[in-house]
Scaffold this active site. Structure first.
Site, PDB file in Angstrom:
ATOM      1  N   HIS A  70      64.226 -15.194  -7.167  1.00  0.00           N
ATOM      2  CA  HIS A  70      63.826 -15.472  -8.545  1.00  0.00           C
ATOM      3  C   HIS A  70      62.600 -14.632  -8.885  1.00  0.00           C
ATOM      4  CE1 HIS A  70      66.441 -18.845  -9.092  1.00  0.00           C
ATOM      5  NE2 HIS A  70      65.776 -19.697  -8.343  1.00  0.00           N
ATOM      6  N   HIS A 104      61.715 -23.989  -2.946  1.00  0.00           N
ATOM      7  CA  HIS A 104      60.882 -23.839  -4.141  1.00  0.00           C
ATOM      8  C   HIS A 104      61.152 -24.959  -5.135  1.00  0.00           C
ATOM      9  CE1 HIS A 104      64.625 -21.658  -4.909  1.00  0.00           C
ATOM     10  NE2 HIS A 104      64.458 -21.912  -6.196  1.00  0.00           N
ATOM     11  N   CYS A 118      62.961 -16.903 -16.037  1.00  0.00           N
ATOM     12  CA  CYS A 118      63.425 -16.734 -14.658  1.00  0.00           C
ATOM     13  C   CYS A 118      64.563 -15.717 -14.653  1.00  0.00           C
ATOM     14  CB  CYS A 118      63.884 -18.065 -14.084  1.00  0.00           C
ATOM     15  SG  CYS A 118      64.538 -17.912 -12.408  1.00  0.00           S
TER      16      CYS A 118
HETATM   17 MN    MN Z   1      66.240 -21.672  -7.510  1.00  0.00          MN
END
Ligand code: MN
Length: 154
Positions: A70, A104, A118
């Site tokens: 990401h 995360h 993102c």
């Molecule tokens: Mn993710």
């Protein structure tokens, strides 16, 4: 559908013209709270997607990991994020990189939203959720445990 050369105006409430806010994930598919998703760019040639996630005060994204990475830019508000074992307060314009197979999670502050862009691969592997053992492992670090309880400073 997204057309080439279109200009989409930024609207009140962190919306974009002709972009429909969607649920973050299918309800019940994974734990999360008070979060919506807008798909801003999705192009076959670019092979990536840019999404905007908006987390309401006190909300959070799923604790997960996956092979794809990401690239995140916080656009508004305040909160905290966990990347691996690192817990950090984040605010507008901070950049967060989530490497492959790294746990995360993003959490909005109790009194502020957390909105972020993102970027991900258009074709990507499914997120994995932690097993009981992996969760215990993560919680063995007091800072991570505090974050997961929603008690990290934002
Ligand atoms: Mn993710």
């Amino acid at each position: 559908m997204v057309e080439a050369g279109r200009i989409r105006r930024f609207l009140e409430g962190f919306r974009w013209e002709d972009v429909e806010p969607r649920p973050y994930k299918e309800e019940g598919s994974a734990p999360f709270k008070a979060i919506s998703r807008q798909a801003l760019f999705c192009d076959r040639a670019l092979a990536c997607e840019l999404r905007f996630f908006d987390i309401e005060p006190g909300g959070y994204s799923t604790l997960e990991r996956h092979e794809h990475v990401h690239a995140v830019m916080i656009l508004r508000g305040r909160g905290a994020c966990l990347v691996g074992r690192e817990v950090r307060a984040v605010a507008a314009h901070d950049l967060v990189t989530v490497p492959p197979m790294t746990w995360h999670q993003f959490r909005a502050a109790a009194d502020a939203p957390l909105g972020f862009l993102c970027m991900v691969n258009a074709v990507r592997d499914r997120p994995q959720l932690p097993s009981e053992g992996e969760l215990r492992e993560l919680e063995s670090d007091p800072k991570v445990a505090a974050f997961l309880r929603g008690a990290a400073k934002a």
